[in-house]
Enzyme design. Sequence first.
Site, mmCIF file in Angstrom:
data_model
loop_
_atom_site.group_PDB
_atom_site.id
_atom_site.type_symbol
_atom_site.label_atom_id
_atom_site.label_comp_id
_atom_site.label_asym_id
_atom_site.label_seq_id
_atom_site.Cartn_x
_atom_site.Cartn_y
_atom_site.Cartn_z
ATOM 1 N N ASP A 82 -3.301 6.030 -3.632
ATOM 2 C CA ASP A 82 -2.096 5.429 -3.074
ATOM 3 C C ASP A 82 -1.571 4.360 -4.044
ATOM 4 O O ASP A 82 -2.221 4.056 -5.046
ATOM 5 C CB ASP A 82 -2.357 4.884 -1.666
ATOM 6 C CG ASP A 82 -3.201 3.619 -1.646
ATOM 7 O OD1 ASP A 82 -3.899 3.352 -2.636
ATOM 8 O OD2 ASP A 82 -3.170 2.899 -0.633
ATOM 9 N N ASP B 86 -1.399 1.145 -4.390
ATOM 10 C CA ASP B 86 -2.197 0.014 -4.866
ATOM 11 C C ASP B 86 -3.635 0.427 -5.187
ATOM 12 O O ASP B 86 -4.482 -0.414 -5.481
ATOM 13 C CB ASP B 86 -2.160 -1.156 -3.886
ATOM 14 C CG ASP B 86 -2.936 -0.910 -2.604
ATOM 15 O OD1 ASP B 86 -2.913 0.234 -2.115
ATOM 16 O OD2 ASP B 86 -3.545 -1.856 -2.075
ATOM 17 N N SER C 201 0.831 -1.203 0.000
ATOM 18 C CA SER C 201 0.000 0.000 0.000
ATOM 19 C C SER C 201 0.870 1.259 0.000
ATOM 20 O O SER C 201 1.679 1.455 -0.891
ATOM 21 C CB SER C 201 -0.948 -0.042 1.201
ATOM 22 O OG SER C 201 -1.903 0.973 1.141
ATOM 23 N N ASP D 46 -6.257 1.621 -3.607
ATOM 24 C CA ASP D 46 -7.467 1.352 -2.837
ATOM 25 C C ASP D 46 -7.832 2.528 -1.926
ATOM 26 O O ASP D 46 -8.923 2.552 -1.357
ATOM 27 C CB ASP D 46 -7.366 0.039 -2.047
ATOM 28 C CG ASP D 46 -6.263 0.030 -1.003
ATOM 29 O OD1 ASP D 46 -5.502 1.012 -0.905
ATOM 30 O OD2 ASP D 46 -6.152 -0.976 -0.274
#
Length: 557
Positions: free
Chosen positions: A295, A297, A140, A299
Amino acid sequence: MKMNDFLKWKNYEKLDKELRLELENLSEEEIEEAFFGDLEFGTGGIRGIMGPGTNRMNIYTLGKTNYGYGKFLLNHYKNPKVVIAYDNRKNSYEFAINSARVLGKLGIKSYIFREITPTPVLSYAIRYLKADGGIVITASHNPPKYNGYKVYASDGSQLSPSLADEVIKEASKVEDIFIVESAELNELVANGTIEFLDDTVNDAYLKEAKKLECNPNLDKSKLKIVFTPLHGTSARLGYKLLTELGYNVIPVREQMVKDPNFQTVTSPNPESFSAFELAVEYMKNNNADIAIATDPDADRIGLVYRVGDEYIHLNGNQTGAIILYYLVNNRNDLNNMIMYNTIVTSKLGEEIVKSKGIEVVSVLTGFRYITEQIRLLKGTKNKFFFGYEESYGYLLNEFVRDKDALQTMVILSELVNYYKLNGKTIADVLEEIYLEYGYFVEETINFTFEGLVGTKKIANIMDHFRNLEIKEIIKKKVTLKVDYLNEKLYNKLGHLLPKANVLKFYLEDGTWFALRPSGTEPKIKIYISVKSLNRDEGHKKLLKLKDALVEVVNEVK
């Protein structure tokens, strides 16, 4: 430190060459950190610093976890299939391939994305391909030295705690992490056990995301959006989504490139205004209305909006509130709807939806608890309306079963455009909301304590507050203390909450604060929420409470 483990690594003749080089250059302190325990399966998977050692992310610790996940799948499914995605970090692709090779040795088929892919698209792909599970390699928004591994169930949601326990149980049967077997990549590709995905899944996902508009016929030509993926996975799909919807999108070119070191930002986290530094420059140079950042990734999502010469960063609670305010006033299907938030989310969003007759259910922190509740709606009259966390994670439609920045950018762009066409800024809309529902002021304080010493410090802080009898703070009575670890608690639908190391304190005036160690980072977080008659009073009260809590934390050894 487990000295036997260190010696085992040092004496293993077939140790990966890069890991051996790192191992030989570790200081005594670094050896202690790398071997003081095993990398734990936490919120949905494992996450840690990359490098040699039992407490580090590497092909051996990952292999053990993959073996456990593979055995779990074989226990539940005949001829199971999984989807594997990965982000832009160092070793992410290698870890993805390694995962597929371990699963392949167990006879499990893997679909692997050909390029870095947003986590929510992985969730969607599991359902679209009718797979039995999924893996995403990502850390993340953690610093570059971290990487992680999250596992998913057949419905596209992160594994529930009970299912995760099954994976842990299977992985614990591995007595020697160096003997976990894996098949050769070329062999698995040749026999169809590994299949690389084309753009079919991505295109299907984007088609669904575009349907989320409430007012698709708005004139979009006058809204200027600066977009940055912060070097991450939404660079291609996020830009494509916004441009195909018809917006004037200005990409932050320096951050559209895959960079595992995130060299243009201090931290690739849209929760931080500093992550928008370049994006704000682009806003100024292009007279743009907003900047959107996801961010790495994809999500989580953050928003900066412009009012005159001022550039203002929305916090996660405010973003959730303006989305909910827009949805309840622009959607007609509000009957039997349930909105989900977490126990550390502001009450503002709750007040907004309750005024329209929508039920609210609060769950533990971690989006898997929200998606677990979505699963429980099956066979009932109730329907999913929205789910969110204060930490910049939102979900509008359950075709994805995880927080989704791409879904969210659709509705954020639309609502900003809608209000602009009606002569309003986001500041105007927030003021409307506050006047109608009350002024809510929130802040999350993050304390970072790394390594073995940090782990002990975080435990000591929680123990201190757990045992502390606080009757009054900032001259306000503490009316309730809730211990989510040691009390039996239920949500509004009567579902028992899992145990969690969280403490929450309520004050007599509606103010509350909560403490929670992070499940993915070496941090302890203190969440503060204040409701007041006006903004200034709220900020003053919050500052007093923050100072008082920081003082207590600093006193703990």
